[in-house]
Scaffold this motif. Structure first.
Motif, PDB file in Angstrom:
ATOM      1  N   ALA A  63       0.830  -1.206   0.000  1.00  0.00           N
ATOM      2  CA  ALA A  63       0.000   0.000   0.000  1.00  0.00           C
ATOM      3  C   ALA A  63       0.862   1.252   0.000  1.00  0.00           C
ATOM      4  O   ALA A  63       0.597   2.212  -0.742  1.00  0.00           O
ATOM      5  CB  ALA A  63      -0.941  -0.011   1.205  1.00  0.00           C
ATOM      6  N   SER A  64       1.902   1.276   0.822  1.00  0.00           N
ATOM      7  CA  SER A  64       2.759   2.457   0.879  1.00  0.00           C
ATOM      8  C   SER A  64       3.527   2.650  -0.418  1.00  0.00           C
ATOM      9  O   SER A  64       3.720   3.782  -0.877  1.00  0.00           O
ATOM     10  CB  SER A  64       3.726   2.368   2.066  1.00  0.00           C
ATOM     11  N   GLU A  65       3.950   1.560  -1.041  1.00  0.00           N
ATOM     12  CA  GLU A  65       4.663   1.692  -2.299  1.00  0.00           C
ATOM     13  C   GLU A  65       3.752   2.217  -3.397  1.00  0.00           C
ATOM     14  O   GLU A  65       4.170   3.011  -4.237  1.00  0.00           O
ATOM     15  CB  GLU A  65       5.269   0.341  -2.703  1.00  0.00           C
ATOM     16  N   ARG A  66       2.488   1.796  -3.388  1.00  0.00           N
ATOM     17  CA  ARG A  66       1.536   2.327  -4.366  1.00  0.00           C
ATOM     18  C   ARG A  66       1.314   3.818  -4.130  1.00  0.00           C
ATOM     19  O   ARG A  66       1.253   4.604  -5.086  1.00  0.00           O
ATOM     20  CB  ARG A  66       0.205   1.566  -4.250  1.00  0.00           C
ATOM     21  N   VAL A  67       1.220   4.229  -2.864  1.00  0.00           N
ATOM     22  CA  VAL A  67       1.059   5.647  -2.539  1.00  0.00           C
ATOM     23  C   VAL A  67       2.285   6.435  -2.989  1.00  0.00           C
ATOM     24  O   VAL A  67       2.161   7.520  -3.580  1.00  0.00           O
ATOM     25  CB  VAL A  67       0.808   5.834  -1.032  1.00  0.00           C
ATOM     26  N   ARG A  68       3.459   5.915  -2.724  1.00  0.00           N
ATOM     27  CA  ARG A  68       4.684   6.628  -3.094  1.00  0.00           C
ATOM     28  C   ARG A  68       4.794   6.803  -4.615  1.00  0.00           C
ATOM     29  O   ARG A  68       5.194   7.862  -5.101  1.00  0.00           O
ATOM     30  CB  ARG A  68       5.903   5.891  -2.543  1.00  0.00           C
ATOM     31  N   VAL A  69       4.432   5.764  -5.372  1.00  0.00           N
ATOM     32  CA  VAL A  69       4.443   5.875  -6.835  1.00  0.00           C
ATOM     33  C   VAL A  69       3.466   6.959  -7.293  1.00  0.00           C
ATOM     34  O   VAL A  69       3.764   7.768  -8.185  1.00  0.00           O
ATOM     35  CB  VAL A  69       4.101   4.518  -7.478  1.00  0.00           C
ATOM     36  N   ASP A  70       2.300   6.989  -6.671  1.00  0.00           N
ATOM     37  CA  ASP A  70       1.290   7.974  -7.046  1.00  0.00           C
ATOM     38  C   ASP A  70       1.739   9.385  -6.682  1.00  0.00           C
ATOM     39  O   ASP A  70       1.587  10.321  -7.478  1.00  0.00           O
ATOM     40  CB  ASP A  70      -0.034   7.633  -6.351  1.00  0.00           C
ATOM     41  N   LEU A  71       2.294   9.559  -5.489  1.00  0.00           N
ATOM     42  CA  LEU A  71       2.786  10.876  -5.084  1.00  0.00           C
ATOM     43  C   LEU A  71       3.865  11.375  -6.044  1.00  0.00           C
ATOM     44  O   LEU A  71       3.868  12.546  -6.452  1.00  0.00           O
ATOM     45  CB  LEU A  71       3.342  10.818  -3.664  1.00  0.00           C
ATOM     46  N   LYS A  72       4.777  10.493  -6.396  1.00  0.00           N
ATOM     47  CA  LYS A  72       5.868  10.875  -7.294  1.00  0.00           C
ATOM     48  C   LYS A  72       5.331  11.294  -8.651  1.00  0.00           C
ATOM     49  O   LYS A  72       5.883  12.196  -9.301  1.00  0.00           O
ATOM     50  CB  LYS A  72       6.853   9.719  -7.424  1.00  0.00           C
ATOM     51  N   LYS A  73       4.243  10.657  -9.098  1.00  0.00           N
ATOM     52  CA  LYS A  73       3.625  11.007 -10.382  1.00  0.00           C
ATOM     53  C   LYS A  73       3.247  12.486 -10.426  1.00  0.00           C
ATOM     54  O   LYS A  73       3.317  13.130 -11.481  1.00  0.00           O
ATOM     55  CB  LYS A  73       2.379  10.140 -10.585  1.00  0.00           C
TER      56      LYS A  73
END
Length: 350
Positions: A63-73
């Motif tokens: 979940a955190s990795e998905r959030v981090r990818v989205d934030l970076k986008k």
């Protein structure tokens, strides 16, 4: 760490979650996007051109990795997203349905529909993170918090001392003492009449509150300010017409971001110089963003559906009282599925 000196900076801590959005068409792919009030506001601020720094305790779980990818986008900075001690990132399932009259409704699920276990919930950053982050707060324009904790209060106080506007957007009073401490620091207090009808008199006594906002859903908002040194009367602003009504989730977060993007880029010094006309313009811009957001599923669905130039065009149409009645969608790849931590690995949380 490289910090831009050209863009205004916002730091924030509070609910930063993974939203799993189940649309009206339950057969369509489930969207997994950064969510939570703090997560939404900081991501939108990145989208609007700010340097945004969320403060969280992500431990590297899916979940955190998905959030981090989205934030970076969306060009959000990840420097302080893994503060120790780390923990599971909260997961929130948003289910969108239609009422009998055809109007959109949504509900939030806090348990896994497969295994029945409660999904990971919010855990605040601790005092361990404070000393690491304090030096970076120098020069910040805004500090945002939506949940109270000792560390959040400490960081907000340091940001205020450094000249930042502190905005407190509570969803409830989980800790009366810390809640009151937050009101002793905050310059802007914003809350929903549906969640918190009384924020405790934000402008009483010697509190530094310059602006208090109560959102009223489809009725718009009301506000009072202390720009002239004394509290004004409550004043109302009706909602702006939405081009489409698909889902209202997250519109309050867009309203917050629009206000900050317009009125807070110079920090506390800037908001002390604003007049009532400038304040109304900032609030109306926030309301335009909120109205636009209603045309998409999820708290920030429009960011994934439209090109930036089309976003700007539609916002200007809403502000002019001529909301566009169509959506020009762009194609985007479905996000990777995220499993409930309590489920077997092959079972998805949605």
């Amino acid at each position: 760490m490289t910090i831009s000196t050209e863009k205004p900076r916002i730091f924030g801590t509070g609910l930063i979650a993974l939203d799993l959005v189940i649309g009206v068409d339950s057969a369509a792919p489930v969207h997994s996007w950064t969510g939570g009030t703090c997560g939404n506001v900081l991501t939108i601020m990145g989208y609007l051109g700010w340097d945004a720094y969320p403060i969280a305790r992500m431990n590297g779980d899916p979940a955190s990795e998905r959030v981090r990818v989205d934030l970076k986008k969306w060009n959000v900075h990840l420097d302080y997203t893994d503060c120790a001690p780390t923990g599971h990132t909260p997961i929130i399932i948003q289910q969108i349905k239609r009422a009998r009259d055809g109007s959109p409704t949504h509900r939030f699920l806090w348990t896994c529909p497969h295994c029945g276990q409660r999904l990971p919930s919010y855990r605040p950053v601790t005092q361990n993170a404070v000393e690491q982050i304090i030096p970076a707060l120098s020069g910040a324009a805004v500090f945002f918090l939506d949940r109270v904790s000792r560390a959040a209060i400490s960081l907000a106080a340091e940001a205020a001392r450094a000249g930042a506007i502190v905005i407190f957007e509570p969803s409830g009073k989980s800790d009366e003492k810390l809640f009151d401490e937050a009101l002793q620091i905050a310059h802007i207090v914003k809350y929903s009449d549906q969640r918190l009808s009384d924020a405790g008199g934000a402008m009483i006594g010697g509190r530094p509150t310059l602006l208090e906002i109560q959102t009223l859903g489809s009725q718009g908002l009301r506000y009072r300010h202390r720009l002239a040194g004394i509290p004004s009367d409550w004043k109302s602003l009706p909602a702006l017409a939405a081009p489409l009504l698909v889902d209202t989730c997250g519109s309050g977060d867009w309203c917050t971001a629009g206000l900050l993007a317009t009125a807070a880029h110079k920090g506390l010094q800037g908001i002390n110089e604003i007049d009532e006309g400038g304040l109304i313009e900032a609030l109306r811009y926030g309301q335009a963003l909120a109205a636009w957001n209603c045309g998409f599923e999820g708290a920030r669905g429009g960011m994934y559906a439209l090109e930036k130039h089309e976003f700007a065009r539609q916002i200007e149409a809403i502000r002019a009282g001529k909301p566009l009645l169509h959506v020009l969608e762009r194609s985007h790849s479905p996000e990777a599925s995220v499993a409930c931590p309590a489920c077997p690995r092959e079972v998805s949380a949605a």
